[in-house]
Design a protein around this motif. Structure first.
Motif, PDB file in Angstrom:
ATOM      1  N   LEU A  27       0.820  -1.215   0.000  1.00 36.29           N
ATOM      2  CA  LEU A  27       0.000   0.000   0.000  1.00 36.29           C
ATOM      3  C   LEU A  27       0.857   1.271   0.000  1.00 36.29           C
ATOM      4  N   SER A  28       1.844   1.350   0.880  1.00 35.60           N
ATOM      5  CA  SER A  28       2.651   2.573   0.975  1.00 35.60           C
ATOM      6  C   SER A  28       3.554   2.757  -0.241  1.00 35.60           C
ATOM      7  N   VAL A  29       4.172   1.681  -0.724  1.00 38.47           N
ATOM      8  CA  VAL A  29       5.075   1.816  -1.866  1.00 38.47           C
ATOM      9  C   VAL A  29       4.311   2.154  -3.140  1.00 38.47           C
ATOM     10  N   VAL A  30       3.086   1.648  -3.261  1.00 39.70           N
ATOM     11  CA  VAL A  30       2.255   2.015  -4.413  1.00 39.70           C
ATOM     12  C   VAL A  30       1.860   3.479  -4.321  1.00 39.70           C
ATOM     13  N   ALA A  31       1.515   3.933  -3.116  1.00 45.96           N
ATOM     14  CA  ALA A  31       1.177   5.353  -2.933  1.00 45.96           C
ATOM     15  C   ALA A  31       2.360   6.233  -3.298  1.00 45.96           C
ATOM     16  N   GLY A  32       3.582   5.804  -2.940  1.00 42.95           N
ATOM     17  CA  GLY A  32       4.767   6.578  -3.279  1.00 42.95           C
ATOM     18  C   GLY A  32       5.028   6.631  -4.763  1.00 42.95           C
ATOM     19  N   ASN A  33       4.807   5.528  -5.461  1.00 40.48           N
ATOM     20  CA  ASN A  33       5.081   5.463  -6.897  1.00 40.48           C
ATOM     21  C   ASN A  33       3.968   6.075  -7.741  1.00 40.48           C
ATOM     22  N   ALA A  34       2.723   5.895  -7.339  1.00 42.74           N
ATOM     23  CA  ALA A  34       1.599   6.399  -8.132  1.00 42.74           C
ATOM     24  C   ALA A  34       1.154   7.785  -7.706  1.00 42.74           C
ATOM     25  N   GLY A  35       1.461   8.170  -6.478  1.00 40.18           N
ATOM     26  CA  GLY A  35       1.017   9.466  -5.974  1.00 40.18           C
ATOM     27  C   GLY A  35      -0.209   9.314  -5.094  1.00 40.18           C
ATOM     28  N   ILE A  36      -0.361  10.232  -4.135  1.00 40.53           N
ATOM     29  CA  ILE A  36      -1.438  10.119  -3.161  1.00 40.53           C
ATOM     30  C   ILE A  36      -2.818  10.250  -3.814  1.00 40.53           C
ATOM     31  N   ILE A  37      -2.929  11.098  -4.838  1.00 42.20           N
ATOM     32  CA  ILE A  37      -4.227  11.290  -5.506  1.00 42.20           C
ATOM     33  C   ILE A  37      -4.647  10.013  -6.212  1.00 42.20           C
ATOM     34  N   ASN A  38      -3.724   9.406  -6.968  1.00 46.29           N
ATOM     35  CA  ASN A  38      -4.035   8.159  -7.658  1.00 46.29           C
ATOM     36  C   ASN A  38      -4.386   7.048  -6.678  1.00 46.29           C
ATOM     37  N   ALA A  39      -3.618   6.943  -5.594  1.00 47.01           N
ATOM     38  CA  ALA A  39      -3.849   5.868  -4.630  1.00 47.01           C
ATOM     39  C   ALA A  39      -5.222   6.003  -3.968  1.00 47.01           C
ATOM     40  N   ILE A  40      -5.573   7.222  -3.547  1.00 52.20           N
ATOM     41  CA  ILE A  40      -6.887   7.439  -2.936  1.00 52.20           C
ATOM     42  C   ILE A  40      -7.988   7.232  -3.971  1.00 52.20           C
ATOM     43  N   GLY A  41      -7.750   7.680  -5.210  1.00 51.04           N
ATOM     44  CA  GLY A  41      -8.729   7.462  -6.275  1.00 51.04           C
ATOM     45  C   GLY A  41      -8.982   5.989  -6.522  1.00 51.04           C
ATOM     46  N   VAL A  42      -7.927   5.185  -6.462  1.00 46.02           N
ATOM     47  CA  VAL A  42      -8.084   3.737  -6.652  1.00 46.02           C
ATOM     48  C   VAL A  42      -8.913   3.133  -5.526  1.00 46.02           C
ATOM     49  N   ILE A  43      -8.646   3.542  -4.287  1.00 43.70           N
ATOM     50  CA  ILE A  43      -9.423   3.020  -3.153  1.00 43.70           C
ATOM     51  C   ILE A  43     -10.896   3.400  -3.300  1.00 43.70           C
ATOM     52  N   LEU A  44     -11.165   4.641  -3.709  1.00 45.14           N
ATOM     53  CA  LEU A  44     -12.559   5.071  -3.881  1.00 45.14           C
ATOM     54  C   LEU A  44     -13.235   4.329  -5.026  1.00 45.14           C
ATOM     55  N   LEU A  45     -12.518   4.123  -6.147  1.00 42.30           N
ATOM     56  CA  LEU A  45     -13.082   3.354  -7.257  1.00 42.30           C
ATOM     57  C   LEU A  45     -13.336   1.914  -6.830  1.00 42.30           C
ATOM     58  N   SER A  46     -12.381   1.321  -6.129  1.00 36.40           N
ATOM     59  CA  SER A  46     -12.547  -0.054  -5.657  1.00 36.40           C
ATOM     60  C   SER A  46     -13.730  -0.159  -4.706  1.00 36.40           C
ATOM     61  N   LEU A  47     -13.864   0.827  -3.813  1.00 32.67           N
ATOM     62  CA  LEU A  47     -14.982   0.824  -2.873  1.00 32.67           C
ATOM     63  C   LEU A  47     -16.307   0.937  -3.613  1.00 32.67           C
ATOM     64  N   THR A  48     -16.354   1.794  -4.634  1.00 25.95           N
ATOM     65  CA  THR A  48     -17.580   1.939  -5.431  1.00 25.95           C
ATOM     66  C   THR A  48     -17.956   0.627  -6.096  1.00 25.95           C
ATOM     67  N   LEU A  49     -16.984  -0.042  -6.714  1.00 25.34           N
ATOM     68  CA  LEU A  49     -17.235  -1.344  -7.337  1.00 25.34           C
ATOM     69  C   LEU A  49     -17.780  -2.346  -6.325  1.00 25.34           C
ATOM     70  N   MET A  50     -17.150  -2.391  -5.160  1.00 23.59           N
ATOM     71  CA  MET A  50     -17.542  -3.376  -4.161  1.00 23.59           C
ATOM     72  C   MET A  50     -18.899  -3.051  -3.540  1.00 23.59           C
ATOM     73  N   LEU A  51     -19.211  -1.771  -3.361  1.00 24.34           N
ATOM     74  CA  LEU A  51     -20.518  -1.405  -2.805  1.00 24.34           C
ATOM     75  C   LEU A  51     -21.641  -1.739  -3.787  1.00 24.34           C
ATOM     76  N   LEU A  52     -21.413  -1.471  -5.073  1.00 23.96           N
ATOM     77  CA  LEU A  52     -22.414  -1.840  -6.080  1.00 23.96           C
ATOM     78  C   LEU A  52     -22.602  -3.355  -6.112  1.00 23.96           C
ATOM     79  N   THR A  53     -21.495  -4.078  -6.034  1.00 22.24           N
ATOM     80  CA  THR A  53     -21.582  -5.541  -6.035  1.00 22.24           C
ATOM     81  C   THR A  53     -22.274  -6.041  -4.776  1.00 22.24           C
ATOM     82  N   ASN A  54     -21.968  -5.428  -3.645  1.00 17.13           N
ATOM     83  CA  ASN A  54     -22.632  -5.831  -2.398  1.00 17.13           C
ATOM     84  C   ASN A  54     -24.128  -5.532  -2.454  1.00 17.13           C
ATOM     85  N   TYR A  55     -24.500  -4.458  -3.139  1.00 16.41           N
ATOM     86  CA  TYR A  55     -25.915  -4.130  -3.334  1.00 16.41           C
ATOM     87  C   TYR A  55     -26.597  -5.266  -4.097  1.00 16.41           C
ATOM     88  N   SER A  56     -25.919  -5.767  -5.125  1.00 16.30           N
ATOM     89  CA  SER A  56     -26.459  -6.891  -5.892  1.00 16.30           C
ATOM     90  C   SER A  56     -26.521  -8.153  -5.043  1.00 16.30           C
TER      91      SER A  56
END
Length: 529
Positions: A27-56
């Protein structure tokens, strides 16, 4: 095994699975290489995918009484064993890859402390965890609360540290030119632990409620932890070290042993959750005849044969893979599995079948959005592996179709076919007949079809390619009983099948043969048909 509640049966298995090796080692090394904005964006996108799937998933679980098998059970009850079996195999692979990933991470962590090569450590760990899982399932479930507490303490302990603990040497970046989607393919599996709770569906007191609530709470909790780790590590740790060192958080901590213990427990607990879920999925598949029957055998109600099979496959794959080769594969198969779940719920909710009445109602646009997002993420990140995964799924479905499953439940396939036919029939009825769109629709009317084989063959030739043939058998009025109608239907169907004639069949008891024929001719047809 005793029935368990939401906390022990869903939330804790999910949370301990998601607070796994990726948060400690990537997690930390990816944040360092991709940047904090990209890393947080990925977590939010992943959460959105999982919440929609959990809704189903919530809609699926509230539409039926849940048995063992998790995702496989829910899908087979909705679209049949053929589709359910293909989805079940896909889900099993994600669980298997999770086992391999976590054992590889454990071996990577301890290789500096044990005088053995990494493959030997992996295989020994695999054997010990297999034995522990098969004989201590209830102990595993009850120990989740302690594992969870240790993981949380370990994660937060790394932020009680000092920059002076770090080596200041400028090292090369761990990942070269990492963009948003490369960041996604590595971090997304960290949010995909909800199968751990779903696979325990047969052991839950209230599966429908527990799965929906446990999945939701665990996803939100873990996403918050991840974002905290990303932001805090980005602030506290020098960027050159964050770029290059996967163990930077451990080095920064004033309590590296606690962090190390947490990473070890994260790997082992996730592997044990995988061993709890994968054999149960395989057991359910085998019990329905979707895989070899040997895997359906149990001992003291535990899927020991399925677990041994899983361990053997895992051992083979451990020899030829490592952490960085497994993570992308896990991402693709998780995305495929979730896209299929969303697709199934989309179809069921869109056609609004009679058997589809979930307590947690869902509009079809939500599973549709979940399915589309999963497919986009698959094709954008790894198109080659995505196509391979689709081919694998289609192959599984094809093989499942070759089996003659003997099931005692009804699914929604007939409802889907009826929906398509109904929409098509209404559209055809509204069109105007002309020479370009005319299709012959012949009614073969008889009181004994087997005596008119030549007429039946002639009708079949006309309708074989672009028409339809209906065989209507007019029976005596006194035959108006279920038994006699069923016998007549079976006899007629066998006669036509024997002569390779495709047709619809209808039995019509009537007091007047001639009047019935007249009425049929005057009313037969749909629009230009």
């Amino acid at each position: 095994m005793k029935k368990v509640n939401t906390l022990f049966g869903v939330f804790l298995p999910n949370a301990t699975m998601m607070l796994g090796v990726i948060v400690f080692l990537r997690l930390s090394v990816v944040a360092g290489n991709a940047g904090i904005i990209n890393a947080i964006g990925v977590i939010l996108l992943s959460l959105t995918l999982m919440l929609l799937t959990n809704y189903s998933i919530s809609a699926l679980t509230s539409n039926m009484e849940i048995g063992s098998g998790g995702v496989y059970y829910m899908v087979k009850k909705t679209l049949g064993i053929e589709v359910g079996g293909a989805v079940g195999v896909t889900t099993y692979i994600t669980q298997l890859l999770t086992i391999i990933l976590t054992i590889s991470a454990f071996a990577y962590l301890v290789t500096d402390h044990i005088n053995l090569n990494i493959i030997t450590i992996e295989l020994i760990t695999l054997i010990l965890l297999s034995i522990f899982s098969v004989y201590s399932s209830m102990l595993v479930i009850r120990s989740q609360i302690f594992i969870f507490i240790i993981l949380v303490i370990a994660i937060f302990s790394c932020f009680v540290g000092d920059v002076d603990n770090l080596e200041s040497a400028k090292l090369s970046p761990y990942y070269e030119n990492m963009d948003f989607w490369q960041c996604f393919i590595i971090l997304y599996p960290a949010m995909t632990g909800i199968e751990a709770g779903m696979a325990m569906s047969g052991d839950l007191k209230n599966p429908s409620s527990s799965i929906a609530k446990g999945n939701l709470y665990s996803l939100l909790f873990v996403a918050a932890i991840y974002m905290f780790v990303i932001v805090t590590s980005y602030i506290l740790i020098p960027h050159n070290i964050l770029l290059s060192e996967p163990k930077a958080l451990m080095a920064y901590s004033n309590h590296p042993k606690i962090y190390f213990l947490g990473a070890i427990i994260a790997a082992l607990s996730s592997a044990i959750c995988g061993f709890m879920s994968a054999p149960r999925t395989l057991l359910s598949l085998a019990a329905d005849g979707a895989t070899i029957s040997l895997l359906a055998r149990t001992h003291n109600k535990e899927p020991k044969i399925a677990l041994i099979f899983t361990a053997i496959i895992a051992a083979i794959l451990l020899i030829f893979t490592n952490i960085d080769t497994i993570i992308p594969l896990l991402s693709i198969f998780c995305l495929l599995s979730y896209s299929l779940i969303n697709f199934i719920v989309f179809v069921a909710s869109y056609i609004d079948a009679a058997s589809w009445s979930p307590q947690r109602s869902i509009h079809y646009k939500y599973p549709l959005a979940g399915m589309i997002l999963c497919l986009i993420c698959m094709l954008v990140t790894m198109p080659g592996w995505s196509i391979t995964a689709f081919i694998f799924f289609i192959s599984c479905f094809y093989l499942m179709q070759k089996n003659n499953f003997n099931v005692n439940f009804n699914d929604n396939r007939n409802s889907i076919l009826f929906f398509i036919i109904k929409k098509t029939a209404y559209k055809l009825a509204a069109t105007t007949e002309n020479a370009n769109n005319w299709h012959p629709r012949i009614a073969f009317i008889s009181n004994q079809p087997s005596k008119h084989l030549k007429h039946a063959l002639w009708s079949d030739k006309i309708t074989k390619k672009n028409g339809t043939l209906s065989c209507i058998t007019v029976l005596p009025q006194k035959w108006k009983t279920i038994e006699k109608i069923d016998i007549s239907y079976e006899t007629t169907e066998n006669f036509f099948n024997k002569n390779n004639i495709e047709a619809f069949y209808e039995m019509m008891p009537s007091a007047s043969y001639n009047k019935t024929i007249h009425d049929l001719i005057s009313t037969y047809g749909i629009g230009p048909l």
